[in-house]
Design a protein around this motif. Sequence first.
Motif, PDB file in Angstrom:
ATOM      1  N   ALA A 199       0.776  -1.339   0.163  1.00  0.00           N
ATOM      2  CA  ALA A 199       0.060  -0.050   0.016  1.00  0.00           C
ATOM      3  C   ALA A 199       0.980   1.203   0.001  1.00  0.00           C
ATOM      4  CB  ALA A 199      -0.874  -0.138   1.154  1.00  0.00           C
ATOM      5  N   ILE A 200       2.078   1.288   0.776  1.00  0.00           N
ATOM      6  CA  ILE A 200       2.870   2.235   0.763  1.00  0.00           C
ATOM      7  C   ILE A 200       3.513   2.659  -0.551  1.00  0.00           C
ATOM      8  CG2 ILE A 200       4.805   3.351   1.673  1.00  0.00           C
ATOM      9  CD1 ILE A 200       4.279   2.045   4.321  1.00  0.00           C
ATOM     10  N   PHE A 201       3.847   1.592  -1.222  1.00  0.00           N
ATOM     11  CA  PHE A 201       4.516   1.448  -2.602  1.00  0.00           C
ATOM     12  C   PHE A 201       3.350   2.153  -3.513  1.00  0.00           C
ATOM     13  CE2 PHE A 201       4.480  -0.273  -6.850  1.00  0.00           C
ATOM     14  CZ  PHE A 201       5.770   0.220  -7.349  1.00  0.00           C
ATOM     15  N   ALA A 202       2.081   1.610  -3.554  1.00  0.00           N
ATOM     16  CA  ALA A 202       1.187   2.070  -4.512  1.00  0.00           C
ATOM     17  C   ALA A 202       0.779   3.796  -4.151  1.00  0.00           C
ATOM     18  CB  ALA A 202      -0.149   1.501  -4.077  1.00  0.00           C
ATOM     19  N   SER A 203       0.917   4.335  -2.827  1.00  0.00           N
ATOM     20  CA  SER A 203       1.008   5.502  -2.664  1.00  0.00           C
ATOM     21  C   SER A 203       1.937   6.478  -2.934  1.00  0.00           C
ATOM     22  CB  SER A 203       0.631   5.847  -0.951  1.00  0.00           C
ATOM     23  OG  SER A 203      -0.452   5.029  -0.639  1.00  0.00           O
ATOM     24  N   LEU A 204       3.146   5.826  -2.935  1.00  0.00           N
ATOM     25  CA  LEU A 204       4.449   6.618  -3.207  1.00  0.00           C
ATOM     26  C   LEU A 204       4.590   6.683  -4.923  1.00  0.00           C
ATOM     27  CD1 LEU A 204       6.807   5.525  -0.650  1.00  0.00           C
ATOM     28  CD2 LEU A 204       5.651   7.756  -0.779  1.00  0.00           C
ATOM     29  N   ILE A 205       4.132   5.539  -5.359  1.00  0.00           N
ATOM     30  CA  ILE A 205       4.502   5.464  -7.094  1.00  0.00           C
ATOM     31  C   ILE A 205       3.337   6.640  -7.667  1.00  0.00           C
ATOM     32  CG2 ILE A 205       3.144   3.815  -7.560  1.00  0.00           C
ATOM     33  CD1 ILE A 205       6.478   4.300  -9.170  1.00  0.00           C
ATOM     34  N   TYR A 230      -0.670   1.368 -13.694  1.00  0.00           N
ATOM     35  CA  TYR A 230      -1.784   2.321 -12.997  1.00  0.00           C
ATOM     36  C   TYR A 230      -1.112   3.789 -13.087  1.00  0.00           C
ATOM     37  CZ  TYR A 230      -5.468   4.598 -10.665  1.00  0.00           C
ATOM     38  OH  TYR A 230      -6.602   5.321 -10.150  1.00  0.00           O
ATOM     39  N   SER A 231       0.074   4.166 -12.677  1.00  0.00           N
ATOM     40  CA  SER A 231       0.368   5.349 -12.323  1.00  0.00           C
ATOM     41  C   SER A 231       1.409   5.913 -13.279  1.00  0.00           C
ATOM     42  CB  SER A 231       1.143   5.339 -10.940  1.00  0.00           C
ATOM     43  OG  SER A 231       0.255   5.011  -9.910  1.00  0.00           O
ATOM     44  N   CYS A 232       2.463   4.911 -13.898  1.00  0.00           N
ATOM     45  CA  CYS A 232       3.557   5.603 -14.525  1.00  0.00           C
ATOM     46  C   CYS A 232       2.932   6.253 -15.974  1.00  0.00           C
ATOM     47  CB  CYS A 232       4.509   4.341 -14.877  1.00  0.00           C
ATOM     48  SG  CYS A 232       3.989   3.328 -16.381  1.00  0.00           S
ATOM     49  N   LYS A 233       3.925   7.099 -16.548  1.00  0.00           N
ATOM     50  CA  LYS A 233       3.366   7.934 -17.425  1.00  0.00           C
ATOM     51  C   LYS A 233       3.581   7.442 -18.775  1.00  0.00           C
ATOM     52  CE  LYS A 233       3.236  12.101 -15.484  1.00  0.00           C
ATOM     53  NZ  LYS A 233       1.897  12.898 -15.354  1.00  0.00           N
ATOM     54  N   GLN A 234       4.105   6.155 -18.839  1.00  0.00           N
ATOM     55  CA  GLN A 234       4.281   5.351 -20.108  1.00  0.00           C
ATOM     56  C   GLN A 234       3.048   4.696 -20.355  1.00  0.00           C
ATOM     57  OE1 GLN A 234       6.586   5.381 -17.595  1.00  0.00           O
ATOM     58  NE2 GLN A 234       8.741   5.501 -18.511  1.00  0.00           N
ATOM     59  N   PHE A 235       2.557   4.192 -19.135  1.00  0.00           N
ATOM     60  CA  PHE A 235       1.067   3.623 -19.524  1.00  0.00           C
ATOM     61  C   PHE A 235      -0.140   4.464 -19.034  1.00  0.00           C
ATOM     62  CE2 PHE A 235       4.360   0.241 -19.114  1.00  0.00           C
ATOM     63  CZ  PHE A 235       4.188  -0.380 -20.351  1.00  0.00           C
ATOM     64  N   ASP A 267      -6.802  -0.501 -10.991  1.00  0.00           N
ATOM     65  CA  ASP A 267      -6.639  -0.316  -9.577  1.00  0.00           C
ATOM     66  C   ASP A 267      -7.375  -1.292  -8.302  1.00  0.00           C
ATOM     67  OD1 ASP A 267      -6.275   2.351  -7.546  1.00  0.00           O
ATOM     68  OD2 ASP A 267      -8.246   1.255  -6.863  1.00  0.00           O
ATOM     69  N   GLY A 268      -8.506  -1.776  -9.174  1.00  0.00           N
ATOM     70  CA  GLY A 268      -9.097  -2.844  -8.059  1.00  0.00           C
ATOM     71  C   GLY A 268      -8.225  -4.284  -7.989  1.00  0.00           C
ATOM     72  N   LEU A 269      -7.528  -4.414  -9.274  1.00  0.00           N
ATOM     73  CA  LEU A 269      -6.679  -5.583  -9.498  1.00  0.00           C
ATOM     74  C   LEU A 269      -5.647  -5.732  -8.397  1.00  0.00           C
ATOM     75  CD1 LEU A 269      -6.911  -6.524 -13.069  1.00  0.00           C
ATOM     76  CD2 LEU A 269      -7.921  -7.768 -11.375  1.00  0.00           C
ATOM     77  N   GLY A 270      -5.139  -4.253  -8.596  1.00  0.00           N
ATOM     78  CA  GLY A 270      -3.855  -4.266  -7.545  1.00  0.00           C
ATOM     79  C   GLY A 270      -3.911  -4.106  -6.194  1.00  0.00           C
ATOM     80  N   SER A 271      -5.255  -3.333  -5.971  1.00  0.00           N
ATOM     81  CA  SER A 271      -5.256  -3.078  -4.461  1.00  0.00           C
ATOM     82  C   SER A 271      -6.004  -3.948  -3.908  1.00  0.00           C
ATOM     83  CB  SER A 271      -6.069  -1.506  -4.378  1.00  0.00           C
ATOM     84  OG  SER A 271      -7.482  -1.829  -4.845  1.00  0.00           O
ATOM     85  N   GLN A 272      -6.735  -4.789  -4.485  1.00  0.00           N
ATOM     86  CA  GLN A 272      -7.717  -5.735  -3.754  1.00  0.00           C
ATOM     87  C   GLN A 272      -7.535  -7.250  -4.334  1.00  0.00           C
ATOM     88  OE1 GLN A 272      -9.445  -4.453  -1.146  1.00  0.00           O
ATOM     89  NE2 GLN A 272      -8.507  -2.594  -1.697  1.00  0.00           N
ATOM     90  N   PHE A 273      -7.689  -7.642  -5.568  1.00  0.00           N
ATOM     91  CA  PHE A 273      -7.922  -8.884  -6.125  1.00  0.00           C
ATOM     92  C   PHE A 273      -6.632  -9.636  -5.897  1.00  0.00           C
ATOM     93  CE2 PHE A 273      -7.791 -11.894  -9.667  1.00  0.00           C
ATOM     94  CZ  PHE A 273      -9.002 -12.667  -9.534  1.00  0.00           C
ATOM     95  N   PHE A 274      -5.342  -9.220  -6.415  1.00  0.00           N
ATOM     96  CA  PHE A 274      -4.191  -9.722  -6.246  1.00  0.00           C
ATOM     97  C   PHE A 274      -3.861  -9.887  -4.631  1.00  0.00           C
ATOM     98  CE2 PHE A 274      -3.570  -8.937 -11.148  1.00  0.00           C
ATOM     99  CZ  PHE A 274      -3.881 -10.120 -11.432  1.00  0.00           C
ATOM    100  N   PRO A 275      -3.807  -8.802  -3.813  1.00  0.00           N
ATOM    101  CA  PRO A 275      -3.706  -8.866  -2.525  1.00  0.00           C
ATOM    102  C   PRO A 275      -4.328 -10.129  -1.714  1.00  0.00           C
ATOM    103  CG  PRO A 275      -3.580  -6.766  -2.972  1.00  0.00           C
ATOM    104  CD  PRO A 275      -4.252  -7.325  -4.377  1.00  0.00           C
ATOM    105  N   SER A 276      -5.777 -10.304  -2.240  1.00  0.00           N
ATOM    106  CA  SER A 276      -6.474 -11.336  -1.677  1.00  0.00           C
ATOM    107  C   SER A 276      -6.017 -12.512  -2.008  1.00  0.00           C
ATOM    108  CB  SER A 276      -8.176 -10.932  -2.168  1.00  0.00           C
ATOM    109  OG  SER A 276      -8.642  -9.745  -1.668  1.00  0.00           O
TER     110      SER A 276
END
Length: 326
Positions: A53-59, A123-128, A141-150
């Motif tokens: 979660a910290i990585f997601a926030s910082l990136i 989700y965040s980087c300028k290239q994509f 966002d749902g896949l990264g924050s919830q689905f794969f962590p679950s």
Amino acid sequence: MRFLKFIRIGTWWFKLPPFLVLIYLYFIKANIKDIRYESYLILFLLLGLIIGAIFASLINNYYDQEDDTIAGKENLMARLDKRSQLITLGTIFLMGILYSFFLLSNIFALVFYWLGWICFYLYSCKQFRLKEKTYFGIILDGLGSQFFPSLFIFAFLFNGYINNDLTYIISGSIWMLFSFGMRSLIIHQYYDYENDLKAGVSTFVNSSSESVKNAFKFFILIIEFLSFLIFNFSINLWVLILPLGLYVLLLIALRIIFNVKYYFFKPHRNYKSRSLFFDFYVTILPFSILLLLCLKNSENILLLALSIIAFNVPTLLNLMNFFKKE
């Protein structure tokens, strides 16, 4: 406090209790009554989620600096020089690598864990910049924050042997994806509607027609509730009776006493309003399930007390601030 604000703890701490629901229901399913001996397991899984979660926030902050400046939003990452920003990102990435060493014996858990990180980078980087690709942004966002962590949690709990419990695992992960992933992000986009327009950021909410939005939101709700019922049916639907009863009483009380309005997606700007079922998922459900585990074994009460301090007290403070608003 500044550090907590820097890692945007307010945007993801409240999303941790639903992950605890997955873990607690696993204990019920596996008939584990004394969960004191599972405390290290719970803490280990929470640590992995927090690092991610910290990585997601910082990136996200790193790549959002220009847009946030245009919109007039605070971005603490922008206060650091470029070298410090890269060191910060490198540090959290290194923490993820170190955490992964403990997952090497469980290839499924390892893969699912890093798929979440990859989703947030895309989700965040300028290239994509998939956060600006309407549906793709919502889904990724749902896949990264919830689905794969679950899936990471389930793979770890079942030690990689997931074939015999696919209904339980997939339904639980889909419930998390559609509730705290996709629905939660759409709510966030409604709150950020004006800022996104100022910054020229294209989102699902500000770039889709009303008919498209309504159809997609209806689809999300149907899948959220169906997956939640299937998930609980695979364990024991009786577990839901107490928390649902408490939640209905809470809805009635808030409506009568404080005239609170409810919504699924679009907040009521000029009124006190609460998102339907989020208080249930975040507070009442994990508390009730943990209380049930305490009734099975009174020695579990220490974990209940710690859970209240870590999650319910902050929720109560937020609720008090909510009612202070005009």
